[in-house]
Design a protein around this motif. Sequence first.
Motif, PDB file in Angstrom:
ATOM      1  N   LEU A 139      14.283   0.397  -2.427  1.00 52.92           N
ATOM      2  CA  LEU A 139      14.613   1.460  -1.476  1.00 52.92           C
ATOM      3  C   LEU A 139      13.494   1.639  -0.454  1.00 52.92           C
ATOM      4  O   LEU A 139      13.748   1.750   0.746  1.00 52.92           O
ATOM      5  CB  LEU A 139      14.863   2.773  -2.233  1.00 52.92           C
ATOM      6  N   LEU A 140      12.262   1.641  -0.917  1.00 54.81           N
ATOM      7  CA  LEU A 140      11.113   1.790  -0.010  1.00 54.81           C
ATOM      8  C   LEU A 140      10.996   0.598   0.941  1.00 54.81           C
ATOM      9  O   LEU A 140      10.716   0.771   2.131  1.00 54.81           O
ATOM     10  CB  LEU A 140       9.827   1.976  -0.810  1.00 54.81           C
ATOM     11  N   LYS A 141      11.225  -0.601   0.431  1.00 53.11           N
ATOM     12  CA  LYS A 141      11.175  -1.784   1.300  1.00 53.11           C
ATOM     13  C   LYS A 141      12.264  -1.716   2.362  1.00 53.11           C
ATOM     14  O   LYS A 141      12.024  -2.074   3.521  1.00 53.11           O
ATOM     15  CB  LYS A 141      11.329  -3.060   0.472  1.00 53.11           C
ATOM     16  N   LEU A 142      13.446  -1.235   1.988  1.00 49.80           N
ATOM     17  CA  LEU A 142      14.513  -1.080   2.973  1.00 49.80           C
ATOM     18  C   LEU A 142      14.097  -0.131   4.087  1.00 49.80           C
ATOM     19  O   LEU A 142      14.403  -0.359   5.259  1.00 49.80           O
ATOM     20  CB  LEU A 142      15.796  -0.594   2.296  1.00 49.80           C
ATOM     21  N   ARG A 143      13.385   0.934   3.736  1.00 52.44           N
ATOM     22  CA  ARG A 143      12.926   1.880   4.761  1.00 52.44           C
ATOM     23  C   ARG A 143      11.809   1.274   5.599  1.00 52.44           C
ATOM     24  O   ARG A 143      11.823   1.329   6.825  1.00 52.44           O
ATOM     25  CB  ARG A 143      12.458   3.186   4.113  1.00 52.44           C
ATOM     26  N   LEU A 144      10.828   0.689   4.934  1.00 53.78           N
ATOM     27  CA  LEU A 144       9.674   0.160   5.658  1.00 53.78           C
ATOM     28  C   LEU A 144      10.043  -1.023   6.550  1.00 53.78           C
ATOM     29  O   LEU A 144       9.424  -1.235   7.584  1.00 53.78           O
ATOM     30  CB  LEU A 144       8.574  -0.223   4.672  1.00 53.78           C
TER      31      LEU A 144
ATOM     32  N   GLY B 257      16.791   3.836   8.607  1.00 59.85           N
ATOM     33  CA  GLY B 257      16.066   4.446   9.717  1.00 59.85           C
ATOM     34  C   GLY B 257      15.355   5.727   9.331  1.00 59.85           C
ATOM     35  O   GLY B 257      14.262   6.016   9.809  1.00 59.85           O
ATOM     36  N   GLU B 258      15.974   6.513   8.460  1.00 62.21           N
ATOM     37  CA  GLU B 258      15.392   7.788   8.028  1.00 62.21           C
ATOM     38  C   GLU B 258      15.599   7.913   6.530  1.00 62.21           C
ATOM     39  O   GLU B 258      16.675   7.601   6.019  1.00 62.21           O
ATOM     40  CB  GLU B 258      16.063   8.954   8.739  1.00 62.21           C
ATOM     41  N   LEU B 259      14.554   8.394   5.829  1.00 62.46           N
ATOM     42  CA  LEU B 259      14.642   8.530   4.386  1.00 62.46           C
ATOM     43  C   LEU B 259      13.754   9.677   3.915  1.00 62.46           C
ATOM     44  O   LEU B 259      12.566   9.729   4.244  1.00 62.46           O
ATOM     45  CB  LEU B 259      14.197   7.236   3.704  1.00 62.46           C
TER      46      LEU B 259
ATOM     47  N   GLN C  16       0.840  -1.200   0.000  1.00 60.60           N
ATOM     48  CA  GLN C  16       0.000   0.000   0.000  1.00 60.60           C
ATOM     49  C   GLN C  16       0.878   1.255   0.000  1.00 60.60           C
ATOM     50  O   GLN C  16       0.604   2.208  -0.730  1.00 60.60           O
ATOM     51  CB  GLN C  16      -0.923   0.011   1.218  1.00 60.60           C
ATOM     52  N   TYR C  17       1.912   1.250   0.820  1.00 59.17           N
ATOM     53  CA  TYR C  17       2.838   2.382   0.860  1.00 59.17           C
ATOM     54  C   TYR C  17       3.575   2.543  -0.464  1.00 59.17           C
ATOM     55  O   TYR C  17       3.725   3.656  -0.970  1.00 59.17           O
ATOM     56  CB  TYR C  17       3.853   2.223   1.997  1.00 59.17           C
ATOM     57  N   ILE C  18       4.034   1.443  -1.024  1.00 53.77           N
ATOM     58  CA  ILE C  18       4.767   1.503  -2.290  1.00 53.77           C
ATOM     59  C   ILE C  18       3.860   2.030  -3.396  1.00 53.77           C
ATOM     60  O   ILE C  18       4.259   2.900  -4.176  1.00 53.77           O
ATOM     61  CB  ILE C  18       5.360   0.123  -2.624  1.00 53.77           C
ATOM     62  N   ARG C  19       2.622   1.542  -3.452  1.00 54.27           N
ATOM     63  CA  ARG C  19       1.668   2.048  -4.456  1.00 54.27           C
ATOM     64  C   ARG C  19       1.410   3.539  -4.260  1.00 54.27           C
ATOM     65  O   ARG C  19       1.314   4.296  -5.227  1.00 54.27           O
ATOM     66  CB  ARG C  19       0.361   1.262  -4.393  1.00 54.27           C
ATOM     67  N   ALA C  20       1.302   3.966  -3.009  1.00 53.53           N
ATOM     68  CA  ALA C  20       1.056   5.384  -2.721  1.00 53.53           C
ATOM     69  C   ALA C  20       2.215   6.250  -3.218  1.00 53.53           C
ATOM     70  O   ALA C  20       1.993   7.320  -3.779  1.00 53.53           O
ATOM     71  CB  ALA C  20       0.827   5.593  -1.225  1.00 53.53           C
ATOM     72  N   VAL C  21       3.438   5.796  -3.029  1.00 54.51           N
ATOM     73  CA  VAL C  21       4.597   6.555  -3.515  1.00 54.51           C
ATOM     74  C   VAL C  21       4.563   6.647  -5.033  1.00 54.51           C
ATOM     75  O   VAL C  21       4.769   7.718  -5.608  1.00 54.51           O
ATOM     76  CB  VAL C  21       5.923   5.928  -3.022  1.00 54.51           C
TER      77      VAL C  21
ATOM     78  N   ARG D 137      17.399 -13.409  10.309  1.00 55.12           N
ATOM     79  CA  ARG D 137      16.180 -13.905  10.959  1.00 55.12           C
ATOM     80  C   ARG D 137      15.030 -14.034   9.968  1.00 55.12           C
ATOM     81  O   ARG D 137      14.263 -14.985  10.003  1.00 55.12           O
ATOM     82  CB  ARG D 137      15.792 -12.977  12.094  1.00 55.12           C
ATOM     83  N   TYR D 138      14.892 -13.042   9.072  1.00 60.46           N
ATOM     84  CA  TYR D 138      13.771 -13.034   8.135  1.00 60.46           C
ATOM     85  C   TYR D 138      14.162 -13.501   6.735  1.00 60.46           C
ATOM     86  O   TYR D 138      13.377 -13.371   5.807  1.00 60.46           O
ATOM     87  CB  TYR D 138      13.149 -11.637   8.072  1.00 60.46           C
ATOM     88  N   ASN D 139      15.370 -14.038   6.595  1.00 61.77           N
ATOM     89  CA  ASN D 139      15.838 -14.558   5.314  1.00 61.77           C
ATOM     90  C   ASN D 139      15.743 -13.499   4.208  1.00 61.77           C
ATOM     91  O   ASN D 139      15.208 -13.759   3.121  1.00 61.77           O
ATOM     92  CB  ASN D 139      15.059 -15.825   4.947  1.00 61.77           C
ATOM     93  N   GLU D 140      16.240 -12.313   4.500  1.00 65.32           N
ATOM     94  CA  GLU D 140      16.168 -11.189   3.570  1.00 65.32           C
ATOM     95  C   GLU D 140      17.570 -10.768   3.122  1.00 65.32           C
ATOM     96  O   GLU D 140      17.906  -9.602   3.085  1.00 65.32           O
ATOM     97  CB  GLU D 140      15.450 -10.008   4.223  1.00 65.32           C
ATOM     98  N   TYR D 141      18.382 -11.719   2.731  1.00 64.35           N
ATOM     99  CA  TYR D 141      19.755 -11.429   2.327  1.00 64.35           C
ATOM    100  C   TYR D 141      19.803 -10.507   1.112  1.00 64.35           C
ATOM    101  O   TYR D 141      20.588  -9.572   1.064  1.00 64.35           O
ATOM    102  CB  TYR D 141      20.518 -12.719   2.011  1.00 64.35           C
ATOM    103  N   PHE D 142      18.961 -10.783   0.117  1.00 62.28           N
ATOM    104  CA  PHE D 142      18.957  -9.954  -1.095  1.00 62.28           C
ATOM    105  C   PHE D 142      18.661  -8.504  -0.744  1.00 62.28           C
ATOM    106  O   PHE D 142      19.370  -7.590  -1.158  1.00 62.28           O
ATOM    107  CB  PHE D 142      17.935 -10.454  -2.116  1.00 62.28           C
ATOM    108  N   LEU D 143      17.615  -8.303   0.061  1.00 62.27           N
ATOM    109  CA  LEU D 143      17.227  -6.943   0.430  1.00 62.27           C
ATOM    110  C   LEU D 143      18.344  -6.253   1.201  1.00 62.27           C
ATOM    111  O   LEU D 143      18.719  -5.126   0.895  1.00 62.27           O
ATOM    112  CB  LEU D 143      15.941  -6.998   1.257  1.00 62.27           C
ATOM    113  N   TYR D 144      18.910  -6.940   2.180  1.00 58.27           N
ATOM    114  CA  TYR D 144      19.987  -6.366   2.983  1.00 58.27           C
ATOM    115  C   TYR D 144      21.192  -5.993   2.119  1.00 58.27           C
ATOM    116  O   TYR D 144      21.805  -4.941   2.305  1.00 58.27           O
ATOM    117  CB  TYR D 144      20.403  -7.340   4.090  1.00 58.27           C
ATOM    118  N   ASN D 145      21.520  -6.827   1.151  1.00 58.64           N
ATOM    119  CA  ASN D 145      22.671  -6.559   0.288  1.00 58.64           C
ATOM    120  C   ASN D 145      22.458  -5.360  -0.626  1.00 58.64           C
ATOM    121  O   ASN D 145      23.428  -4.815  -1.150  1.00 58.64           O
ATOM    122  CB  ASN D 145      23.029  -7.804  -0.523  1.00 58.64           C
ATOM    123  N   GLN D 146      21.232  -4.940  -0.811  1.00 58.48           N
ATOM    124  CA  GLN D 146      20.941  -3.768  -1.643  1.00 58.48           C
ATOM    125  C   GLN D 146      21.197  -2.454  -0.898  1.00 58.48           C
ATOM    126  O   GLN D 146      21.290  -1.397  -1.504  1.00 58.48           O
ATOM    127  CB  GLN D 146      19.483  -3.791  -2.127  1.00 58.48           C
TER     128      GLN D 146
END
Length: 128
Positions: free
Chosen positions: A73-78, A83-85, A12-17, A45-54
């Motif tokens: 970028l939005l997923k990294l923030r959400l 922490g701040e974007l 929902q946030y990504i669509r709004a942006v 913990r959440y198996n988000e290696y791809f996201l973290y590496n970005q």
Amino acid sequence: MNYEKYLQTEMQYIRAVFLCLDFFESKSVKITHIYKLNNLKKSVRYNEYFLYNQLNHFHLNERIKDRFAIEILLKLRLREYIGELDLLIDGKSRTEILFGFDYYMYLKTNKDISKLIPFIEKTGLFVW
């Protein structure tokens, strides 16, 4: 909130942006403020290696045109890897999207957005 519901809210946030980008006819975002967090333990913990590496692919004053990269970028923030974007989406009107605590997203502009608000509300987000 379970993980599936979280993913729905995130979209929902990504669509709004993207609705904001389309409304302002912006083809990119510019990172005007970014504060990165080191959440390697969280990514394991959440198996988000791809996201973290970005995380290291995004930098202050960088202009991002690719919509998939903007979504990452939005997923990294959400997901609190950032922490701040703050994102500049229209230089003429100095329109920015700012992310605060507790999933508050602010649209800062001097333009009339009354025609945009109903579209954002249709995503399921509350507009105040």
